[in-house]
Motif scaffolding. Structure first.
Motif, PDB file in Angstrom:
ATOM      1  N   LYS A 104      32.320  56.339  46.142  1.00  0.00           N
ATOM      2  CA  LYS A 104      31.586  55.265  45.470  1.00  0.00           C
ATOM      3  C   LYS A 104      32.165  53.645  45.592  1.00  0.00           C
ATOM      4  N   THR A 105      31.494  52.856  45.709  1.00  0.00           N
ATOM      5  CA  THR A 105      32.009  51.547  45.401  1.00  0.00           C
ATOM      6  C   THR A 105      32.541  51.258  44.071  1.00  0.00           C
ATOM      7  N   MET A 106      33.571  50.690  43.990  1.00  0.00           N
ATOM      8  CA  MET A 106      34.037  50.299  42.379  1.00  0.00           C
ATOM      9  C   MET A 106      34.621  48.904  42.373  1.00  0.00           C
ATOM     10  N   THR A 107      34.477  48.320  41.298  1.00  0.00           N
ATOM     11  CA  THR A 107      34.868  46.840  40.872  1.00  0.00           C
ATOM     12  C   THR A 107      35.818  47.147  39.583  1.00  0.00           C
ATOM     13  N   PHE A 108      37.034  46.550  39.617  1.00  0.00           N
ATOM     14  CA  PHE A 108      37.963  46.522  38.643  1.00  0.00           C
ATOM     15  C   PHE A 108      38.658  45.202  38.583  1.00  0.00           C
ATOM     16  N   LYS A 109      39.310  44.982  37.738  1.00  0.00           N
ATOM     17  CA  LYS A 109      39.905  43.638  37.262  1.00  0.00           C
ATOM     18  C   LYS A 109      41.610  43.766  37.107  1.00  0.00           C
ATOM     19  N   PRO A 110      42.336  43.923  38.161  1.00  0.00           N
ATOM     20  CA  PRO A 110      43.630  44.006  38.199  1.00  0.00           C
ATOM     21  C   PRO A 110      44.493  42.676  37.901  1.00  0.00           C
ATOM     22  N   THR A 111      45.900  42.722  37.562  1.00  0.00           N
ATOM     23  CA  THR A 111      46.368  41.445  37.228  1.00  0.00           C
ATOM     24  C   THR A 111      47.510  41.331  38.452  1.00  0.00           C
ATOM     25  N   ILE A 112      47.686  40.043  39.173  1.00  0.00           N
ATOM     26  CA  ILE A 112      48.812  40.114  40.222  1.00  0.00           C
ATOM     27  C   ILE A 112      49.900  40.203  39.361  1.00  0.00           C
ATOM     28  N   ILE A 113      51.012  40.926  39.641  1.00  0.00           N
ATOM     29  CA  ILE A 113      52.277  41.062  39.180  1.00  0.00           C
ATOM     30  C   ILE A 113      53.614  40.430  39.968  1.00  0.00           C
ATOM     31  N   THR A 114      53.272  40.672  41.326  1.00  0.00           N
ATOM     32  CA  THR A 114      54.194  39.946  42.212  1.00  0.00           C
ATOM     33  C   THR A 114      53.527  39.337  43.253  1.00  0.00           C
ATOM     34  N   ARG A 115      53.927  38.157  43.833  1.00  0.00           N
ATOM     35  CA  ARG A 115      53.590  37.311  44.820  1.00  0.00           C
ATOM     36  C   ARG A 115      54.681  36.448  45.294  1.00  0.00           C
ATOM     37  N   THR A 116      55.299  37.204  46.765  1.00  0.00           N
ATOM     38  CA  THR A 116      56.534  36.563  47.272  1.00  0.00           C
ATOM     39  C   THR A 116      55.675  36.066  48.691  1.00  0.00           C
ATOM     40  N   GLU A 117      55.949  34.828  48.548  1.00  0.00           N
ATOM     41  CA  GLU A 117      55.044  34.069  49.811  1.00  0.00           C
ATOM     42  C   GLU A 117      55.633  34.565  50.932  1.00  0.00           C
ATOM     43  N   ASN A 118      54.523  35.177  51.893  1.00  0.00           N
ATOM     44  CA  ASN A 118      54.749  35.746  53.280  1.00  0.00           C
ATOM     45  C   ASN A 118      55.444  36.948  53.196  1.00  0.00           C
ATOM     46  N   ARG A 119      55.475  37.652  52.064  1.00  0.00           N
ATOM     47  CA  ARG A 119      56.316  39.113  52.103  1.00  0.00           C
ATOM     48  C   ARG A 119      55.427  39.844  51.252  1.00  0.00           C
ATOM     49  N   GLU A 120      55.026  39.629  49.960  1.00  0.00           N
ATOM     50  CA  GLU A 120      54.592  40.862  49.361  1.00  0.00           C
ATOM     51  C   GLU A 120      53.541  40.265  48.068  1.00  0.00           C
ATOM     52  N   LEU A 121      52.432  40.913  47.978  1.00  0.00           N
ATOM     53  CA  LEU A 121      51.658  40.734  46.911  1.00  0.00           C
ATOM     54  C   LEU A 121      51.233  42.125  46.416  1.00  0.00           C
ATOM     55  N   LYS A 122      51.190  42.008  45.020  1.00  0.00           N
ATOM     56  CA  LYS A 122      51.222  43.357  44.358  1.00  0.00           C
ATOM     57  C   LYS A 122      50.280  42.993  43.064  1.00  0.00           C
ATOM     58  N   TRP A 123      49.292  44.258  42.725  1.00  0.00           N
ATOM     59  CA  TRP A 123      48.651  43.917  41.523  1.00  0.00           C
ATOM     60  C   TRP A 123      48.418  45.338  40.791  1.00  0.00           C
ATOM     61  N   LEU A 124      48.215  45.195  39.591  1.00  0.00           N
ATOM     62  CA  LEU A 124      48.450  46.345  38.771  1.00  0.00           C
ATOM     63  C   LEU A 124      46.835  46.385  37.939  1.00  0.00           C
ATOM     64  N   GLY A 125      46.105  47.582  38.163  1.00  0.00           N
ATOM     65  CA  GLY A 125      44.820  47.614  37.763  1.00  0.00           C
ATOM     66  C   GLY A 125      44.869  49.132  36.837  1.00  0.00           C
ATOM     67  N   THR A 126      44.086  48.853  35.787  1.00  0.00           N
ATOM     68  CA  THR A 126      43.955  50.103  34.700  1.00  0.00           C
ATOM     69  C   THR A 126      42.849  50.583  34.849  1.00  0.00           C
ATOM     70  N   VAL A 127      42.159  51.795  34.284  1.00  0.00           N
ATOM     71  CA  VAL A 127      40.711  52.306  34.110  1.00  0.00           C
ATOM     72  C   VAL A 127      40.757  52.439  32.382  1.00  0.00           C
ATOM     73  N   LEU A 128      39.895  51.591  31.718  1.00  0.00           N
ATOM     74  CA  LEU A 128      39.764  51.571  30.484  1.00  0.00           C
ATOM     75  C   LEU A 128      40.914  50.980  29.708  1.00  0.00           C
ATOM     76  N   PHE A 129      42.096  51.764  29.604  1.00  0.00           N
ATOM     77  CA  PHE A 129      43.299  51.462  29.188  1.00  0.00           C
ATOM     78  C   PHE A 129      44.490  51.969  29.810  1.00  0.00           C
ATOM     79  N   LYS A 130      45.607  51.186  29.739  1.00  0.00           N
ATOM     80  CA  LYS A 130      47.009  51.670  30.455  1.00  0.00           C
ATOM     81  C   LYS A 130      47.216  53.083  30.154  1.00  0.00           C
TER      82      LYS A 130
END
Length: 146
Positions: free
Chosen positions: A58-84
């Motif tokens: 099933k296609t899902m849409t969610f709204k995570p928050t970017i928690i880490t961005r290290t240029e050319n190395r790492e991108l990380k986000w955290l998403g939750t369903v309803l509440f943490k």
């Protein structure tokens, strides 16, 4: 309770080129079979909108928050369903330089929360691998420029 998925692929391209493709969110609908849409900026603390289409799922849409961005190395986000604490996913894209002009792309996710035990990661793993293969194909093309 927690579950973790980790996939990786070796790409014959410079890390900067792969990073440019990964952070060009507007272009995702043109190449990415798993993450079919991202809206927002790849900046720490920013909320983005992500649509995933797991193969056979099933296609899902969610709204995570970017928690880490290290240029050319790492991108990380955290998403939750309803509440943490119910069902949280920490998604990671990581790039590691190898010898001879290759990079290892690692895509992973850690799932936590009380509903994690009900989650079957099989379709998500397939989606990660499909995305990894398309990223490799695109990054290894000479003509791709952002």
């Amino acid at each position: 309770m927690a579950k973790e998925i980790r996939t990786e692929i070796t790409i014959q391209a410079k890390r900067e080129k792969v990073w440019a493709i990964l952070t060009d969110f507007e272009n995702y609908p043109n190449w990415n079979p798993f993450i079919t849409f991202i809206e927002g900026k790849a900046e720490e603390g920013r909320q983005i909108t992500v649509r995933i289409a797991p193969p056979g799922g099933k296609t899902m849409t969610f709204k995570p928050t970017i928690i880490t961005r290290t240029e050319n190395r790492e991108l990380k986000w955290l998403g939750t369903v309803l509440f943490k604490g119910l069902f949280d996913g920490e998604h990671t894209f990581e790039l590691k330089d190898n010898a001879y002009g290759t990079v290892t792309f690692i895509q992973g996710e850690q799932f936590r929360g009380i509903f994690t035990g009900l989650f079957n990661p099989e379709k998500t793993i397939k989606g990660f691998n499909e995305m990894n293969n398309k990223l490799k194909e695109l990054a290894e093309k000479e003509e791709y420029n952002r």
